[in-house]
Design a protein around this motif. Structure first.
Motif, PDB file in Angstrom:
ATOM      1  N   GLY A   1      35.714  27.768   1.319  1.00 32.21           N
ATOM      2  CA  GLY A   1      34.760  28.020   0.173  1.00 32.21           C
ATOM      3  C   GLY A   1      33.324  27.510   0.793  1.00 32.21           C
ATOM      4  N   LEU A   2      32.901  27.159   1.784  1.00 37.57           N
ATOM      5  CA  LEU A   2      31.793  26.773   2.262  1.00 37.57           C
ATOM      6  C   LEU A   2      30.790  27.594   2.847  1.00 37.57           C
ATOM      7  N   THR A   3      29.564  27.214   2.864  1.00 36.55           N
ATOM      8  CA  THR A   3      28.321  27.932   3.416  1.00 36.55           C
ATOM      9  C   THR A   3      28.236  27.424   4.873  1.00 36.55           C
ATOM     10  N   VAL A   4      27.313  27.967   5.798  1.00 32.40           N
ATOM     11  CA  VAL A   4      27.104  27.712   7.153  1.00 32.40           C
ATOM     12  C   VAL A   4      25.584  27.508   7.279  1.00 32.40           C
ATOM     13  N   THR A   5      25.127  26.687   7.980  1.00 32.90           N
ATOM     14  CA  THR A   5      23.806  26.415   8.546  1.00 32.90           C
ATOM     15  C   THR A   5      23.663  26.434   9.952  1.00 32.90           C
ATOM     16  N   PRO A   6      23.106  27.565  10.375  1.00 32.52           N
ATOM     17  CA  PRO A   6      23.324  27.825  11.935  1.00 32.52           C
ATOM     18  C   PRO A   6      22.366  27.492  12.646  1.00 32.52           C
ATOM     19  N   PHE A   7      22.115  26.048  13.183  1.00 31.40           N
ATOM     20  CA  PHE A   7      20.991  25.624  13.792  1.00 31.40           C
ATOM     21  C   PHE A   7      21.234  26.161  15.196  1.00 31.40           C
ATOM     22  N   CYS A   8      22.534  26.424  15.760  1.00 38.30           N
ATOM     23  CA  CYS A   8      22.755  26.992  17.027  1.00 38.30           C
ATOM     24  C   CYS A   8      22.257  28.212  17.184  1.00 38.30           C
ATOM     25  N   ALA A   9      21.366  28.513  18.253  1.00 34.84           N
ATOM     26  CA  ALA A   9      21.131  29.736  18.623  1.00 34.84           C
ATOM     27  C   ALA A   9      22.136  30.863  18.566  1.00 34.84           C
ATOM     28  N   PHE A  10      23.102  30.676  19.400  1.00 35.76           N
ATOM     29  CA  PHE A  10      24.093  31.547  19.419  1.00 35.76           C
ATOM     30  C   PHE A  10      24.672  31.896  18.342  1.00 35.76           C
ATOM     31  N   THR A  11      24.850  30.966  17.368  1.00 37.74           N
ATOM     32  CA  THR A  11      25.645  31.439  15.929  1.00 37.74           C
ATOM     33  C   THR A  11      24.721  32.154  15.235  1.00 37.74           C
ATOM     34  N   ARG A  12      23.466  31.882  15.386  1.00 34.59           N
ATOM     35  CA  ARG A  12      22.295  32.570  14.625  1.00 34.59           C
ATOM     36  C   ARG A  12      22.399  34.101  15.008  1.00 34.59           C
ATOM     37  N   GLY A  13      22.577  34.423  16.465  1.00 36.38           N
ATOM     38  CA  GLY A  13      22.494  35.713  16.868  1.00 36.38           C
ATOM     39  C   GLY A  13      23.911  36.245  16.594  1.00 36.38           C
ATOM     40  N   TYR A  14      24.976  35.654  16.400  1.00 36.71           N
ATOM     41  CA  TYR A  14      26.111  36.202  16.140  1.00 36.71           C
ATOM     42  C   TYR A  14      26.156  36.825  14.864  1.00 36.71           C
ATOM     43  N   ILE A  15      25.663  36.096  13.808  1.00 36.28           N
ATOM     44  CA  ILE A  15      25.507  36.411  12.510  1.00 36.28           C
ATOM     45  C   ILE A  15      24.667  37.434  12.302  1.00 36.28           C
ATOM     46  N   GLU A  16      23.417  37.568  13.101  1.00 34.94           N
ATOM     47  CA  GLU A  16      22.565  38.799  12.988  1.00 34.94           C
ATOM     48  C   GLU A  16      23.399  39.982  13.482  1.00 34.94           C
ATOM     49  N   ARG A  17      24.263  39.862  14.442  1.00 37.11           N
ATOM     50  CA  ARG A  17      25.050  41.091  15.223  1.00 37.11           C
ATOM     51  C   ARG A  17      26.281  41.243  14.330  1.00 37.11           C
ATOM     52  N   HIS A  18      26.459  40.459  13.400  1.00 33.23           N
ATOM     53  CA  HIS A  18      27.636  40.652  12.595  1.00 33.23           C
ATOM     54  C   HIS A  18      27.248  40.324  10.991  1.00 33.23           C
ATOM     55  N   PRO A  19      26.856  41.489  10.520  1.00 31.97           N
ATOM     56  CA  PRO A  19      26.310  41.300   9.069  1.00 31.97           C
ATOM     57  C   PRO A  19      27.296  40.867   8.133  1.00 31.97           C
ATOM     58  N   GLU A  20      28.670  40.956   8.267  1.00 30.38           N
ATOM     59  CA  GLU A  20      29.670  40.629   7.317  1.00 30.38           C
ATOM     60  C   GLU A  20      29.739  39.143   7.087  1.00 30.38           C
ATOM     61  N   TYR A  21      29.143  38.252   8.003  1.00 27.91           N
ATOM     62  CA  TYR A  21      29.177  37.160   7.790  1.00 27.91           C
ATOM     63  C   TYR A  21      27.666  36.190   7.179  1.00 27.91           C
ATOM     64  N   ALA A  22      26.711  37.230   7.159  1.00 28.59           N
ATOM     65  CA  ALA A  22      25.431  36.897   6.431  1.00 28.59           C
ATOM     66  C   ALA A  22      25.525  36.293   5.139  1.00 28.59           C
ATOM     67  N   ASP A  23      26.527  36.529   4.360  1.00 30.27           N
ATOM     68  CA  ASP A  23      26.608  35.781   2.909  1.00 30.27           C
ATOM     69  C   ASP A  23      26.939  34.345   3.166  1.00 30.27           C
ATOM     70  N   LEU A  24      27.435  34.134   4.240  1.00 27.35           N
ATOM     71  CA  LEU A  24      27.760  32.603   4.523  1.00 27.35           C
ATOM     72  C   LEU A  24      26.656  31.717   4.773  1.00 27.35           C
ATOM     73  N   VAL A  25      25.498  32.259   5.208  1.00 27.61           N
ATOM     74  CA  VAL A  25      24.290  31.356   5.664  1.00 27.61           C
ATOM     75  C   VAL A  25      24.017  30.725   4.261  1.00 27.61           C
ATOM     76  N   ALA A  26      23.861  29.530   4.456  1.00 23.73           N
ATOM     77  CA  ALA A  26      23.503  28.578   3.152  1.00 23.73           C
ATOM     78  C   ALA A  26      22.084  29.264   2.287  1.00 23.73           C
ATOM     79  N   ALA A  27      21.175  29.667   3.217  1.00 21.01           N
ATOM     80  CA  ALA A  27      19.900  30.062   2.467  1.00 21.01           C
ATOM     81  C   ALA A  27      20.403  31.514   1.781  1.00 21.01           C
ATOM     82  N   ALA A  28      21.268  32.427   2.267  1.00 20.44           N
ATOM     83  CA  ALA A  28      21.705  33.503   1.758  1.00 20.44           C
ATOM     84  C   ALA A  28      22.145  33.331   0.291  1.00 20.44           C
ATOM     85  N   ARG A  29      22.877  32.358   0.124  1.00 24.82           N
ATOM     86  CA  ARG A  29      23.482  32.230  -1.336  1.00 24.82           C
ATOM     87  C   ARG A  29      22.364  31.641  -2.319  1.00 24.82           C
TER      88      ARG A  29
END
Length: 99
Positions: A71-99
């Motif tokens: 039930g947490l959000t993610v803040t992706p400072f890691c470039a690989f993690t940011r890129g992964y979320i961009e390629r897999h939009p099903e995780y975009a709602d987890l990004v802290a700013a998205a909420r």
């Protein structure tokens, strides 16, 4: 690319990292810091012998699935993690700013 072998993802809170375990060995890690309500992923690394086999992608997917289940959000400072979320939009709602 799909992993060559099965990748298990384990949270290791004592070391502040998610670990990708392949054949009983730690093949890669995603380091994090926990803050109230969010997990800040700071860096992802995979051993040279595991590069290009999908280990990092499996690692981040497993970490994000765990973060969602908690039930947490993610803040992706890691470039690989940011890129992964961009390629897999099903995780975009987890990004802290998205909420």
């Amino acid at each position: 690319m799909a992993p060559a072998r099965e990748v298990q993802v384990e949270n290791n809170p004592a070391k502040h990292r998610y670990e990708a375990v392949v054949d009983g060995a730690v093949a890669g890690c995603a380091y994090y810091r926990e803050r109230p309500g969010t997990v800040v992923i700071t860096h992802t690394e995979v051993g040279d012998e595991w590069e290009g086999q999908g280990v990092a992608s499996s690692l981040i997917a497993g970490a994000l699935d765990d973060i969602r289940a908690r039930g947490l959000t993610v803040t992706p400072f890691c470039a690989f993690t940011r890129g992964y979320i961009e390629r897999h939009p099903e995780y975009a709602d987890l990004v802290a700013a998205a909420r």
